[in-house]
Design a protein around this motif. Structure first.
Motif, PDB file in Angstrom:
ATOM      1  N   LYS A   8      71.387 -13.056  -9.063  1.00  0.00           N
ATOM      2  CA  LYS A   8      71.762 -11.711  -9.530  1.00  0.00           C
ATOM      3  C   LYS A   8      72.891 -11.139  -8.689  1.00  0.00           C
ATOM      4  N   LEU A   9      72.773 -11.287  -7.385  1.00  0.00           N
ATOM      5  CA  LEU A   9      73.796 -10.779  -6.473  1.00  0.00           C
ATOM      6  C   LEU A   9      75.139 -11.450  -6.737  1.00  0.00           C
ATOM      7  N   TYR A  10      75.138 -12.764  -6.882  1.00  0.00           N
ATOM      8  CA  TYR A  10      76.375 -13.500  -7.155  1.00  0.00           C
ATOM      9  C   TYR A  10      76.983 -13.048  -8.475  1.00  0.00           C
ATOM     10  N   ILE A  11      76.150 -12.956  -9.498  1.00  0.00           N
ATOM     11  CA  ILE A  11      76.611 -12.555 -10.828  1.00  0.00           C
ATOM     12  C   ILE A  11      77.203 -11.153 -10.796  1.00  0.00           C
ATOM     13  N   ASN A  30      66.997 -13.474 -23.474  1.00  0.00           N
ATOM     14  CA  ASN A  30      65.666 -13.160 -22.959  1.00  0.00           C
ATOM     15  C   ASN A  30      65.280 -14.112 -21.821  1.00  0.00           C
ATOM     16  N   GLN A  31      65.536 -15.400 -21.996  1.00  0.00           N
ATOM     17  CA  GLN A  31      65.250 -16.368 -20.935  1.00  0.00           C
ATOM     18  C   GLN A  31      66.050 -16.052 -19.680  1.00  0.00           C
ATOM     19  N   MET A  32      67.322 -15.737 -19.857  1.00  0.00           N
ATOM     20  CA  MET A  32      68.181 -15.420 -18.713  1.00  0.00           C
ATOM     21  C   MET A  32      67.672 -14.175 -18.002  1.00  0.00           C
ATOM     22  N   SER A  33      67.276 -13.180 -18.758  1.00  0.00           N
ATOM     23  CA  SER A  33      66.743 -11.947 -18.193  1.00  0.00           C
ATOM     24  C   SER A  33      65.473 -12.228 -17.390  1.00  0.00           C
ATOM     25  N   GLN A  34      64.597 -13.064 -17.929  1.00  0.00           N
ATOM     26  CA  GLN A  34      63.360 -13.405 -17.229  1.00  0.00           C
ATOM     27  C   GLN A  34      63.638 -14.182 -15.946  1.00  0.00           C
ATOM     28  N   ILE A  35      64.602 -15.065 -15.981  1.00  0.00           N
ATOM     29  CA  ILE A  35      64.969 -15.832 -14.783  1.00  0.00           C
ATOM     30  C   ILE A  35      65.499 -14.889 -13.708  1.00  0.00           C
ATOM     31  N   LEU A  36      66.425 -14.009 -14.078  1.00  0.00           N
ATOM     32  CA  LEU A  36      67.055 -13.126 -13.093  1.00  0.00           C
ATOM     33  C   LEU A  36      66.111 -12.057 -12.563  1.00  0.00           C
ATOM     34  N   SER A  37      65.100 -11.718 -13.345  1.00  0.00           N
ATOM     35  CA  SER A  37      64.138 -10.713 -12.891  1.00  0.00           C
ATOM     36  C   SER A  37      62.982 -11.334 -12.106  1.00  0.00           C
ATOM     37  N   GLY A  38      62.933 -12.669 -12.070  1.00  0.00           N
ATOM     38  CA  GLY A  38      61.872 -13.353 -11.344  1.00  0.00           C
ATOM     39  C   GLY A  38      60.590 -13.500 -12.147  1.00  0.00           C
ATOM     40  N   LYS A  39      60.611 -13.131 -13.416  1.00  0.00           N
ATOM     41  CA  LYS A  39      59.427 -13.249 -14.270  1.00  0.00           C
ATOM     42  C   LYS A  39      59.220 -14.682 -14.753  1.00  0.00           C
ATOM     43  N   ARG A  40      60.235 -15.489 -14.640  1.00  0.00           N
ATOM     44  CA  ARG A  40      60.181 -16.889 -15.068  1.00  0.00           C
ATOM     45  C   ARG A  40      60.700 -17.738 -13.919  1.00  0.00           C
ATOM     46  N   ASN A  41      59.934 -18.752 -13.557  1.00  0.00           N
ATOM     47  CA  ASN A  41      60.378 -19.661 -12.501  1.00  0.00           C
ATOM     48  C   ASN A  41      61.557 -20.477 -12.994  1.00  0.00           C
ATOM     49  N   ILE A  42      62.410 -20.838 -12.068  1.00  0.00           N
ATOM     50  CA  ILE A  42      63.603 -21.607 -12.403  1.00  0.00           C
ATOM     51  C   ILE A  42      63.493 -22.980 -11.742  1.00  0.00           C
ATOM     52  N   SER A  43      63.759 -24.014 -12.520  1.00  0.00           N
ATOM     53  CA  SER A  43      63.737 -25.374 -11.976  1.00  0.00           C
ATOM     54  C   SER A  43      65.084 -25.673 -11.314  1.00  0.00           C
ATOM     55  N   ALA A  44      65.103 -26.740 -10.551  1.00  0.00           N
ATOM     56  CA  ALA A  44      66.358 -27.153  -9.911  1.00  0.00           C
ATOM     57  C   ALA A  44      67.409 -27.490 -10.960  1.00  0.00           C
ATOM     58  N   ASP A  45      66.975 -28.125 -12.047  1.00  0.00           N
ATOM     59  CA  ASP A  45      67.913 -28.466 -13.122  1.00  0.00           C
ATOM     60  C   ASP A  45      68.486 -27.212 -13.773  1.00  0.00           C
ATOM     61  N   GLU A  46      67.628 -26.231 -14.012  1.00  0.00           N
ATOM     62  CA  GLU A  46      68.091 -24.980 -14.620  1.00  0.00           C
ATOM     63  C   GLU A  46      69.046 -24.244 -13.693  1.00  0.00           C
ATOM     64  N   LEU A  47      68.752 -24.267 -12.393  1.00  0.00           N
ATOM     65  CA  LEU A  47      69.649 -23.628 -11.424  1.00  0.00           C
ATOM     66  C   LEU A  47      71.025 -24.286 -11.477  1.00  0.00           C
TER      67      LEU A  47
END
Length: 67
Positions: A8-11, A30-47
């Motif tokens: 989020k900070l970088y963006i 929606n997926q992006m919002s959940q990732i950035l808000s911490g509501k959805r875990n992010i995998s290394a591949d997704e990162l």
């Protein structure tokens, strides 16, 4: 600092739009919002996919310092 907070900070620092990043990365807004808000875990591949979409690499995100 969590990865989602670092992303989020970088963006925000780069003035990028969440909608644009989601589209480039192949995520829904929606997926992006959940990732950035911490509501959805992010995998290394997704990162890596998100980092490619924003023009950086995962190491740059991991090495960011908290402000």
């Amino acid at each position: 600092m969590k990865v989602c907070d670092r992303l989020k900070l970088y963006i925000n620092d780069k003035g990028l739009k969440q909608k644009t990043i989601a589209k480039k990365a192949g995520f829904t807004e929606n997926q992006m919002s959940q990732i950035l808000s911490g509501k959805r875990n992010i995998s290394a591949d997704e990162l890596e996919i998100i980092c490619n979409a924003i023009g950086t690499d995962p190491n740059a995100i991991y090495n960011m310092k908290a402000r």
